[in-house]
Design an enzyme around this catalytic site. Structure first.
Site, PDB file in Angstrom:
ATOM      1  N   LYS A 175       0.837  -1.202   0.000  1.00  0.00           N
ATOM      2  CA  LYS A 175       0.000   0.000   0.000  1.00  0.00           C
ATOM      3  C   LYS A 175       0.871   1.251   0.000  1.00  0.00           C
ATOM      4  O   LYS A 175       1.825   1.351   0.757  1.00  0.00           O
ATOM      5  CB  LYS A 175      -0.925  -0.020   1.219  1.00  0.00           C
ATOM      6  CG  LYS A 175      -1.878  -1.213   1.234  1.00  0.00           C
ATOM      7  CD  LYS A 175      -2.702  -1.281   2.507  1.00  0.00           C
ATOM      8  CE  LYS A 175      -1.854  -1.627   3.707  1.00  0.00           C
ATOM      9  NZ  LYS A 175      -2.674  -1.895   4.918  1.00  0.00           N
ATOM     10  N   THR A 209      -8.179   2.312   8.148  1.00  0.00           N
ATOM     11  CA  THR A 209      -8.157   2.136   6.688  1.00  0.00           C
ATOM     12  C   THR A 209      -7.535   0.800   6.295  1.00  0.00           C
ATOM     13  O   THR A 209      -8.034   0.112   5.404  1.00  0.00           O
ATOM     14  CB  THR A 209      -7.395   3.281   6.010  1.00  0.00           C
ATOM     15  OG1 THR A 209      -6.122   3.444   6.646  1.00  0.00           O
ATOM     16  CG2 THR A 209      -8.157   4.583   6.092  1.00  0.00           C
ATOM     17  N   CYS A 211      -7.268  -2.011   8.112  1.00  0.00           N
ATOM     18  CA  CYS A 211      -8.175  -3.099   8.500  1.00  0.00           C
ATOM     19  C   CYS A 211      -9.332  -3.210   7.514  1.00  0.00           C
ATOM     20  O   CYS A 211      -9.716  -4.317   7.094  1.00  0.00           O
ATOM     21  CB  CYS A 211      -8.719  -2.855   9.905  1.00  0.00           C
ATOM     22  SG  CYS A 211      -7.464  -2.733  11.203  1.00  0.00           S
TER      23      CYS A 211
END
Length: 581
Positions: A175, A209, A211
Site C-alpha cells: 500500500k 483504513t 483493516c
C-alpha cells in the site's frame, strides 16, 4: 438467503474504528456474513491506544476451531497478532482447516503510534503466516520491517513485493498511502506487477483504513471475485468510506463503513422491491444518496479526476457503426477502451477490466452469446455492467435480446432514448403524448404548464422502469432523466447538433461505463457523470464552431471538448434538478 462467510482473526478496538469492529462492519456493508476470533483486547479511542491485553493462545485457537467446525468459511482475514505464541496457534489452526483464501494484514503500529505486535513476533509472522497467506497487505513501514529494506520509490516497492513473495506469500499488495504523491498501491502475484493508482484524499478521519481494506478484499474474494479485482474493488470501497468519514471523537476518527446505505446525505431507504436490485445490493451496489446538486457535482468532478488518474479499462461489446466514436470518447475523458467481441475471450477480457458496456446497436446471434458470457463473467467478479438498448423497440429480435440480457445479466445502468424506455415500460409510442421525441421535453423552468407536466410524466416513467428492472435508467433526450427508482435527476445540458451526428447516444453509454469503473457502487452518479460530461462537451463544441463549419467539425470539436473538460466547465454549466420519491 445464503451469504458468503468470512472470518476475521484480529484484535478488538474499543473505539470501534479499527480491528474486529471495522472488519465486521466491512463484511456487513459488502454483503458477507462475518465471524470473529479475538486475539487481543486494546484499550483505545480516537486519540490513543492506552493498553493491550493479549488473549491466551489456546482461547484464540478455540474460537477459530469453533467457527470452522460448524460454519463454512469462504475467506479469512488475519489482523493484529501481538505475540509469537498467538501467531503459532493461529497458523496451526489454519493449516489444519485449510480455508480457500487468507489475507494477512501485518498490523504492527496503530495510527496513534502504539506497537500492536511485539518486535520478536516478526520472525514468527514470516515463518508461520506468510506461507499460508493468499495475499499480504503491508503498508510501506510494514513492508520495510518484513523485508529489511528502505522503501522510497515505486521501484523499491516492486523489489519489496518480490521479497515478500519469495518469503512464501502467494501475492502481495504493497500500500502506497505512506508514500509522497498519489496513494498508488502495487499488486504482485509472483509473475506480474499491477499498479492500482489512487488520487490522495484529503481526509482527517482515516482510523482503520488498513483493516477495512484487507477485510474488504476478503469479502470480495468470498463473493467469488478474482484477487486482483477484489483488490481494486476494495480500494474503491475504502476511498468512498474515507471520503464520507464520520465525526466521532476528538482524534483521528473512523471511516464511514456504511456510506452506501445511510449517512448525512441519505434520502432513501436501502430496500428495493425487485430481485435484480437485491442482487445489486449483495454486490455492494446500492441506491444513491445525494443531498443536493452541489454534492452531485462534487462527486462527478472527483470521479472525472479519478478516471484521468487511474485510466480504467472499459470492455466494450458495442455497435460496429460507432465503435471508433465510443473508443475516442472514453480515451478523451482519460479511460482505456478495449473492443473485444469474440466469445472465446470475452470472459478473460472482462477479468482485466473495471466496467463492461453491452450495446445492441448491431446485433446478431453470435453477439448475443458473447454478451451473455461477458455479462455473467462481470457479475461474478463484481464488475459493473452498462446496457445500451439502441433500437430496442425496432424489431422483435432486439426486444428478445434485451429481455434475455436482463434475465441473464445483472445490469446496473440501462440507457436509451424516449422510444426505447417507453418500449421497456410496455407503452405505445404515444403514451407520453403525440409530440415527436425531440419535442417531448420542454424547459422545466418555463411557465408552460404542459411542459412541466410532460417532464413530471417522464420522471415517473423512468422511475417506474427503474423499479421494474432493478437498475438505473438513463433516458437521454433534449432533457435527460435518470433514476434509480428513488432518486431522479433531470438534466438540461447538451446541444441540438448532438442529434445530427452518429453515435452520441452510444458515446453517452460508454462514458456511463467509464464513470461506473471508478464509481462501481454508485451507478446513478456514474450515469449522471457520463451523460453530464458528454452534454456539456457538446455545448462547448457547438460554441467553438467557426463560420462555415458543420457536423463534421462539430464531431471533432466534441472529442476535443471532452479531452479538455475541466471542473470549472462542470461547475459553470451544469443544469440539473433532483427529485426524491
Amino acid at each position: 438467503m445464503i451469504l458468503p462467510h468470512a472470518l476475521t482473526i484480529a484484535g478488538s478496538d474499543s473505539g470501534g474504528g479499527a480491528g474486529i469492529q471495522a472488519d465486521l462492519k466491512t463484511f456487513s456493508a459488502l454483503g458477507v456474513f462475518g465471524m470473529s476470533a479475538i486475539t487481543a483486547v486494546t484499550v483505545q479511542n480516537t486519540t490513543s491506544v492506552l493498553g493491550v491485553e493479549e488473549m491466551p493462545p489456546d482461547v484464540v485457537a478455540g474460537q477459530i476451531d469453533a467457527v470452522f467446525s460448524d460454519i463454512r468459511v469462504d475467506a479469512v482475514k488475519i489482523g493484529m497478532q501481538f505475540s509469537s505464541a498467538t501467531i503459532v496457534a493461529v497458523a496451526a489452526c489454519l493449516r489444519r482447516w485449510q480455508p480457500p483464501f487468507v489475507v494477512l494484514d501485518p498490523v504492527m503500529i496503530s495510527k496513534s503510534g502504539c506497537a500492536l505486535m511485539q518486535p520478536e513476533a516478526n520472525t514468527a509472522l514470516q515463518r508461520e503466516l506468510l506461507p499460508i497467506a493468499s495475499l499480504v497487505t503491508p503498508n510501506i513501514p510494514e513492508a520495510e520491517t518484513i523485508t529489511g529494506m528502505s522503501i522510497k520509490s515505486r521501484s523499491d516497492m516492486e523489489k519489496a513485493a518480490a521479497v515478500i513473495v519469495a518469503l512464501g506469500a502467494k501475492a502481495v499488495l504493497v500500500k502506497g498511502g505512506h508514500s509522497t504523491g498519489n496513494a498508488d498501491d502495487l499488486f504482485f502475484d509472483g509473475h506480474d506487477c499491477h499498479w492500482l493508482p489512487g488520487a490522495r484524499i484529503n481526509a482527517r478521519n482515516t482510523h482503520g483504513t488498513g483493516c477495512t481494506l484487507s477485510s474488504a478484499i476478503a469479502a470480495f474474494t468470498a463473493r467469488g471475485m478474482t484477487l486482483l479485482n477484489a483488490c481494486r474493488q476494495a480500494k474503491s470501497y475504502v476511498r468512498g468510506a474515507m471520503a464520507a468519514g464520520l465525526e466521532v471523537g476528538h482524534g483521528c476518527g473512523p471511516l464511514h463503513h456504511f456510506f452506501q446505505w445511510y449517512g448525512e446525505t441519505a434520502t432513501t431507504s436501502s430496500t428495493e422491491p425487485v430481485s435484480k436490485a437485491a442482487g445489486r445490493a449483495r454486490a455492494g451496489i446500492t441506491p444513491t444518496k445525494i443531498k443536493d446538486k452541489a454534492a452531485k457535482l462534487e462527486k462527478i468532478i472527483s470521479a472525472l479526476a479519478a478516471i484521468r488518474s487511474e485510466q480504467p479499462l472499459v470492455h466494450h461489446l458495442t455497435n460496429m457503426v460507432t465503435v471508433n466514436d465510443c473508443a475516442n470518447a472514453v480515451l478523451a475523458v482519460g479511460g482505456s477502451p478495449v473492443m473485444a467481441p469474440c466469445q472465446c475471450e470475452v470472459s478473460d477480457m472482462v477479468g482485466l477490466s473495471r466496467a463492461l458496456l453491452l450495446n445492441i446497436g448491431t446485433p446478431d446471434e453470435a453477439s448475443e452469446g458473447a454478451m451473455i458470457a461477458a455479462g455473467q463473467a462481470a457479475n461474478a467478479q463484481g464488475i459493473p455492467v452498462v446496457l445500451d438498448a439502441t433500437g430496442f423497440a425496432a424489431t422483435p429480435f432486439r426486444r428478445a435480446l434485451v429481455k434475455t440480457l436482463l434475465d441473464s445479466v445483472d445490469v446496473v445502468i440501462l440507457r436509451g432514448n424516449l422510444a426505447e424506455i417507453k418500449a421497456l415500460a410496455g407503452l405505445s409510442t404515444g403514451a407520453l403524448g403525440d409530440k415527436p421525441t425531440e419535442d417531448v421535453f420542454g424547459d422545466a423552468s418555463e411557465a408552460d404548464a404542459s411542459a412541466d407536466e410532460t417532464l413530471r410524466q417522464a420522471c415517473r416513467l423512468v422511475a417506474d422502469v427503474s423499479r421494474r428492472y432493478g437498475c438505473v435508467i438513463a433516458l437521454t433526450d433534449a432533457q435527460d432523466v435518470l433514476s434509480d427508482g428513488k432518486v431522479t435527476f433531470t438534466m438540461a445540458n447538451g446541444h441540438p447538433m448532438m442529434t445530427r451526428i452518429a453515435g452520441a447516444g452510444c458515446m453517452a453509454s460508454s462514458l456511463c461505463a467509464t464513470f461506473a469503473a471508478v464509481l462501481p457502487n454508485e451507478p446513478l452518479l456514474a450515469a449522471a457523470g457520463g451523460i453530464t460530461c458528454l452534454a456539456i462537451a457538446g455545448e462547448i463544441a457547438a460554441e467553438n464552431l467557426r463560420d462555415g463549419e458543420g457536423t463534421g467539425a462539430f464531431h471533432t470539436r466534441l472529442i476535443d471538448a471532452l479531452s479538455l473538460l475541466s471542473s470549472a466547465d462542470l461547475q459553470k454549466r451544469l443544469r440539473c434538478s433532483l427529485h426524491v420519491g
